[in-house]
Design a protein around this motif. Sequence first.
Motif, PDB file in Angstrom:
ATOM      1  N   ASP A  62       0.704  -1.289  -0.220  1.00  0.00           N
ATOM      2  CA  ASP A  62       0.089  -0.171   0.007  1.00  0.00           C
ATOM      3  C   ASP A  62       0.715   1.326  -0.039  1.00  0.00           C
ATOM      4  OD1 ASP A  62      -2.379  -1.441  -0.131  1.00  0.00           O
ATOM      5  OD2 ASP A  62      -2.893  -1.327   2.099  1.00  0.00           O
ATOM      6  N   GLU A  63       1.901   1.282   0.597  1.00  0.00           N
ATOM      7  CA  GLU A  63       2.730   2.394   0.813  1.00  0.00           C
ATOM      8  C   GLU A  63       3.429   2.683  -0.571  1.00  0.00           C
ATOM      9  OE1 GLU A  63       5.731   1.471   3.744  1.00  0.00           O
ATOM     10  OE2 GLU A  63       4.295   1.652   5.680  1.00  0.00           O
ATOM     11  N   GLN A  64       3.909   1.397  -1.217  1.00  0.00           N
ATOM     12  CA  GLN A  64       4.651   1.676  -2.477  1.00  0.00           C
ATOM     13  C   GLN A  64       3.346   1.994  -3.448  1.00  0.00           C
ATOM     14  OE1 GLN A  64       6.320  -2.359  -2.799  1.00  0.00           O
ATOM     15  NE2 GLN A  64       8.214  -1.319  -2.188  1.00  0.00           N
ATOM     16  N   HIS A  65       2.278   1.470  -3.421  1.00  0.00           N
ATOM     17  CA  HIS A  65       1.376   1.911  -4.403  1.00  0.00           C
ATOM     18  C   HIS A  65       1.048   3.546  -4.232  1.00  0.00           C
ATOM     19  CE1 HIS A  65      -0.738  -2.348  -4.487  1.00  0.00           C
ATOM     20  NE2 HIS A  65       0.111  -2.117  -5.443  1.00  0.00           N
ATOM     21  N   ALA A  66       1.270   3.820  -3.183  1.00  0.00           N
ATOM     22  CA  ALA A  66       0.798   5.414  -2.933  1.00  0.00           C
ATOM     23  C   ALA A  66       2.035   6.364  -3.504  1.00  0.00           C
ATOM     24  CB  ALA A  66       0.505   5.818  -1.550  1.00  0.00           C
ATOM     25  N   ALA A  67       3.268   5.867  -3.317  1.00  0.00           N
ATOM     26  CA  ALA A  67       4.211   6.656  -3.823  1.00  0.00           C
ATOM     27  C   ALA A  67       4.304   6.539  -5.378  1.00  0.00           C
ATOM     28  CB  ALA A  67       5.669   5.919  -3.202  1.00  0.00           C
ATOM     29  N   ILE A  68       4.022   5.226  -6.029  1.00  0.00           N
ATOM     30  CA  ILE A  68       3.923   5.265  -7.376  1.00  0.00           C
ATOM     31  C   ILE A  68       2.959   5.989  -8.033  1.00  0.00           C
ATOM     32  CG2 ILE A  68       3.361   3.756  -9.333  1.00  0.00           C
ATOM     33  CD1 ILE A  68       4.397   1.227  -7.509  1.00  0.00           C
ATOM     34  N   VAL A  69       1.736   6.126  -7.696  1.00  0.00           N
ATOM     35  CA  VAL A  69       0.684   6.851  -8.009  1.00  0.00           C
ATOM     36  C   VAL A  69       1.087   8.443  -7.934  1.00  0.00           C
ATOM     37  CG1 VAL A  69      -1.783   7.594  -7.718  1.00  0.00           C
ATOM     38  CG2 VAL A  69      -1.176   5.341  -7.520  1.00  0.00           C
ATOM     39  N   ALA A  70       1.558   8.799  -6.610  1.00  0.00           N
ATOM     40  CA  ALA A  70       2.065   9.979  -6.492  1.00  0.00           C
ATOM     41  C   ALA A  70       2.973  10.492  -7.317  1.00  0.00           C
ATOM     42  CB  ALA A  70       2.439  10.237  -4.806  1.00  0.00           C
ATOM     43  N   ALA A  71       4.110   9.540  -8.004  1.00  0.00           N
ATOM     44  CA  ALA A  71       5.066   9.813  -8.584  1.00  0.00           C
ATOM     45  C   ALA A  71       4.402  10.351 -10.116  1.00  0.00           C
ATOM     46  CB  ALA A  71       5.880   8.932  -8.661  1.00  0.00           C
ATOM     47  N   ILE A  72       3.457   9.466 -10.504  1.00  0.00           N
ATOM     48  CA  ILE A  72       2.828   9.506 -11.938  1.00  0.00           C
ATOM     49  C   ILE A  72       2.342  10.780 -11.727  1.00  0.00           C
ATOM     50  CG2 ILE A  72       0.906   8.446 -13.392  1.00  0.00           C
ATOM     51  CD1 ILE A  72       1.607   6.071 -12.278  1.00  0.00           C
ATOM     52  N   LEU A  73       1.595  11.122 -11.052  1.00  0.00           N
ATOM     53  CA  LEU A  73       0.711  12.606 -10.962  1.00  0.00           C
ATOM     54  C   LEU A  73       1.500  13.511 -10.977  1.00  0.00           C
ATOM     55  CD1 LEU A  73      -2.367  11.440  -8.324  1.00  0.00           C
ATOM     56  CD2 LEU A  73      -2.237  11.531 -10.914  1.00  0.00           C
ATOM     57  N   ALA A  74       2.573  13.544 -10.143  1.00  0.00           N
ATOM     58  CA  ALA A  74       3.615  14.650 -10.255  1.00  0.00           C
ATOM     59  C   ALA A  74       4.718  14.811 -11.445  1.00  0.00           C
ATOM     60  CB  ALA A  74       4.692  14.584  -9.174  1.00  0.00           C
ATOM     61  N   GLY A  75       4.468  13.889 -12.210  1.00  0.00           N
ATOM     62  CA  GLY A  75       5.346  13.719 -13.594  1.00  0.00           C
ATOM     63  C   GLY A  75       6.767  13.314 -13.318  1.00  0.00           C
ATOM     64  N   ASP A  76       6.923  12.563 -12.294  1.00  0.00           N
ATOM     65  CA  ASP A  76       8.272  12.168 -12.097  1.00  0.00           C
ATOM     66  C   ASP A  76       8.451  10.781 -12.297  1.00  0.00           C
ATOM     67  OD1 ASP A  76      10.814  11.486 -10.860  1.00  0.00           O
ATOM     68  OD2 ASP A  76      10.487  12.196  -8.829  1.00  0.00           O
ATOM     69  N   ALA A  77       9.079  10.558 -13.476  1.00  0.00           N
ATOM     70  CA  ALA A  77       9.214   9.247 -14.156  1.00  0.00           C
ATOM     71  C   ALA A  77      10.049   8.491 -13.688  1.00  0.00           C
ATOM     72  CB  ALA A  77       9.539   9.380 -15.590  1.00  0.00           C
ATOM     73  N   ASP A  78      11.348   8.992 -13.236  1.00  0.00           N
ATOM     74  CA  ASP A  78      12.257   8.185 -12.427  1.00  0.00           C
ATOM     75  C   ASP A  78      11.716   7.591 -11.132  1.00  0.00           C
ATOM     76  OD1 ASP A  78      13.867   8.734 -14.643  1.00  0.00           O
ATOM     77  OD2 ASP A  78      15.071  10.327 -13.607  1.00  0.00           O
ATOM     78  N   THR A  79      11.135   8.520 -10.394  1.00  0.00           N
ATOM     79  CA  THR A  79      10.815   7.819  -8.994  1.00  0.00           C
ATOM     80  C   THR A  79       9.791   6.938  -9.219  1.00  0.00           C
ATOM     81  OG1 THR A  79      11.569   9.885  -7.925  1.00  0.00           O
ATOM     82  CG2 THR A  79       9.542   8.547  -6.935  1.00  0.00           C
ATOM     83  N   ALA A  80       8.873   7.035 -10.210  1.00  0.00           N
ATOM     84  CA  ALA A  80       7.628   6.231 -10.483  1.00  0.00           C
ATOM     85  C   ALA A  80       8.516   4.736 -10.881  1.00  0.00           C
ATOM     86  CB  ALA A  80       6.813   6.719 -11.545  1.00  0.00           C
ATOM     87  N   ALA A  81       9.412   4.774 -11.840  1.00  0.00           N
ATOM     88  CA  ALA A  81       9.767   3.565 -12.210  1.00  0.00           C
ATOM     89  C   ALA A  81      10.603   3.053 -11.150  1.00  0.00           C
ATOM     90  CB  ALA A  81      10.778   3.907 -13.500  1.00  0.00           C
TER      91      ALA A  81
END
Length: 240
Positions: A202-221
């Motif tokens: 759940d923590e990782q899911h939240a971080a992934i979605v937050a990175a996508i919405l922020a346009g941070d491709a490196d952090t999302a990946a």
Amino acid sequence: MSASPDFTDASAGLLRPDRPFNAFEDTVERLLQTIRLGILAPGEALPPERELAARLGVSRDTVREAIKSLAEAGYLVSRRGRYGGTFLAEVLPAPRGDGVRHSRAEIDDVLGLREILETGAVRAAATRSLSIGERQALRRRLADVRGAAPEDYRRLDSRLHLAIAEAAGLPSLVPLIAHNRMRLNELLDCIPLLVRNIAHSDEQHAAIVAAILAGDADTAAQTMTAHLWGTAALLHGFLD
């Protein structure tokens, strides 16, 4: 209580420091490997938490959570008192999934393809200008899985990952990820749900979605890769 010489020698290559992003999942995998390889005999004691934590390079809390999860799954037994400690169960749980056995090659194929598809999808999603509807869909799917009951968790987890694939804006990618996810779920159905793993996911899911919405491709990946490695560690631990 201290580990036997046989356990210490045989487990030296297994109980080693692991990836910090998935400390719990990796600890479960290493403990399961010592069990499945027969390094521990039925009823034999594990080393103390302090020793396991030092050898694995993780906190005692992480070791405690891993032991608790494996005890709930029926692999370990904890006893109190002067001669207490944590012991391998006399009889290990039968494999789930109607007795279907999956080869290491099959597991590696599913997980390897998943990493290629889903890290690419999350990077593509983070580089797009998402519509309001796409953003809302990601937030909604994230909320669904975070509030899921155990019996609904994997279904709603699948929906979140498919929503990320849809956000990548590549229609042909979605059925590829959906097919891979079906194969993955067949493997996941063979292992128990671990409460600590769900919380970590759940923590990782939240971080992934937050990175996508922020346009941070490196952090999302990077976060998606760590998330996939955690699942891979559990599958290899329980099924190899």
